[in-house]
Enzyme design. Structure first.
Site, mmCIF file in Angstrom:
data_model
loop_
_atom_site.group_PDB
_atom_site.id
_atom_site.type_symbol
_atom_site.label_atom_id
_atom_site.label_comp_id
_atom_site.label_asym_id
_atom_site.label_seq_id
_atom_site.Cartn_x
_atom_site.Cartn_y
_atom_site.Cartn_z
ATOM 1 N N ASP A 280 -2.636 8.475 3.633
ATOM 2 C CA ASP A 280 -1.656 7.577 3.027
ATOM 3 C C ASP A 280 -2.240 7.008 1.726
ATOM 4 O O ASP A 280 -3.425 6.660 1.659
ATOM 5 C CB ASP A 280 -1.317 6.434 3.997
ATOM 6 N N ILE A 281 -1.404 6.912 0.709
ATOM 7 C CA ILE A 281 -1.865 6.436 -0.602
ATOM 8 C C ILE A 281 -2.218 4.944 -0.566
ATOM 9 O O ILE A 281 -3.049 4.489 -1.359
ATOM 10 C CB ILE A 281 -0.792 6.759 -1.680
ATOM 11 N N HIS B 96 8.166 11.116 9.337
ATOM 12 C CA HIS B 96 6.698 11.130 9.304
ATOM 13 C C HIS B 96 6.141 10.232 10.395
ATOM 14 O O HIS B 96 6.749 9.249 10.792
ATOM 15 C CB HIS B 96 6.165 10.695 7.933
ATOM 16 N N ASN C 146 8.600 4.954 11.489
ATOM 17 C CA ASN C 146 9.632 4.007 11.082
ATOM 18 C C ASN C 146 10.917 4.782 10.816
ATOM 19 O O ASN C 146 10.874 5.890 10.257
ATOM 20 C CB ASN C 146 9.196 3.274 9.808
ATOM 21 N N HIS D 219 2.795 7.932 11.280
ATOM 22 C CA HIS D 219 1.576 7.290 10.781
ATOM 23 C C HIS D 219 0.529 7.377 11.887
ATOM 24 O O HIS D 219 0.805 6.996 13.033
ATOM 25 C CB HIS D 219 1.806 5.805 10.498
ATOM 26 N N GLU E 83 10.508 3.804 4.306
ATOM 27 C CA GLU E 83 10.590 3.875 2.840
ATOM 28 C C GLU E 83 10.873 5.291 2.363
ATOM 29 O O GLU E 83 11.568 5.482 1.370
ATOM 30 C CB GLU E 83 9.272 3.394 2.221
ATOM 31 N N VAL E 84 10.266 6.262 3.040
ATOM 32 C CA VAL E 84 10.409 7.655 2.601
ATOM 33 C C VAL E 84 11.281 8.403 3.615
ATOM 34 O O VAL E 84 10.922 8.506 4.791
ATOM 35 C CB VAL E 84 9.024 8.343 2.465
HETATM 36 P P1 5GP Z 1 7.367 4.415 5.739
HETATM 37 O O1 5GP Z 1 7.473 2.995 5.302
HETATM 38 O O2 5GP Z 1 8.471 5.268 5.160
HETATM 39 O O3 5GP Z 1 7.213 4.585 7.213
HETATM 40 O O4 5GP Z 1 5.995 4.947 5.155
HETATM 41 C C1 5GP Z 1 5.868 5.610 3.945
HETATM 42 C C2 5GP Z 1 4.390 5.702 3.665
HETATM 43 O O5 5GP Z 1 4.199 6.639 2.625
HETATM 44 C C3 5GP Z 1 3.749 4.393 3.201
HETATM 45 O O6 5GP Z 1 2.691 4.054 4.088
HETATM 46 C C4 5GP Z 1 3.252 4.701 1.793
HETATM 47 O O7 5GP Z 1 2.022 4.094 1.498
HETATM 48 C C5 5GP Z 1 3.144 6.210 1.800
HETATM 49 N N1 5GP Z 1 3.353 6.832 0.509
HETATM 50 C C6 5GP Z 1 4.360 6.563 -0.377
HETATM 51 N N2 5GP Z 1 4.251 7.363 -1.454
HETATM 52 C C7 5GP Z 1 3.168 8.152 -1.246
HETATM 53 C C8 5GP Z 1 2.554 9.188 -2.016
HETATM 54 O O8 5GP Z 1 2.982 9.553 -3.113
HETATM 55 N N3 5GP Z 1 1.443 9.771 -1.488
HETATM 56 C C9 5GP Z 1 0.947 9.407 -0.274
HETATM 57 N N4 5GP Z 1 -0.152 10.051 0.149
HETATM 58 N N5 5GP Z 1 1.499 8.443 0.487
HETATM 59 C C10 5GP Z 1 2.602 7.819 -0.005
#
Ligand code: 5GP
Length: 111
Positions: A32-33, A103, A90, A105, A98-99
């Site tokens: 994760d970034i 996915h 999530n 974690h 967010e994405v």
């Molecule tokens: P969500 O909130 O959708 O469950 O998690 C999305 C995750 O993707 C977040 O933890 C965020 O830090 C990670 N993320 C967002 N953009 C990028 C990216 O460009 N590269 C990587 N490696 N992780 C990302």
């Protein structure tokens, strides 16, 4: 409807780089970034699925089974089985997703 321009779709098309932890024909795991723990890996199926329900309802059992087994493989590779880990997914607005590409974690390395 799946958004082909989401960030993980771009990662899968090699349009955005990522730090790969594990990859096979079905799935990709990368760091994760913005890590929320010492170890914070994201795992995604390579199929265009929006969230957990989309994946479980619309993909065949082989793909589902392969993906969840690959999570366990990464747990072995990261050597986090003994001390433990968290698996989180999530979904949607209330889930804080967010994405919009399904996915998991994997969080570990500390309590
Ligand atoms: P969500 O909130 O959708 O469950 O998690 C999305 C995750 O993707 C977040 O933890 C965020 O830090 C990670 N993320 C967002 N953009 C990028 C990216 O460009 N590269 C990587 N490696 N992780 C990302």
């Amino acid at each position: 409807m799946y958004d082909n321009e989401n960030i993980f779709a771009k990662i899968l098309r090699n349009q955005i780089p990522c730090d790969i932890v594990y990859e096979d024909e079905h799935s990709l795991f990368f760091n994760d970034i913005h890590p929320q723990a010492k170890i914070h890996v994201l795992g995604i199926p390579k199929d265009p699925c929006i969230d957990f329900s989309d994946f479980i309802i619309n993909y065949d059992e082989n793909k589902i089974s392969n993906f969840f087994k690959s999570i366990d493989l990464v747990i072995t590779k990261l050597k986090i089985r003994d001390k433990g880990y968290r698996l989180i997914t999530n979904s949607g607005i209330n889930g804080g997703q967010e994405v919009p590409h399904f996915h998991i974690h994997i969080l570990a390395g500390e309590k």
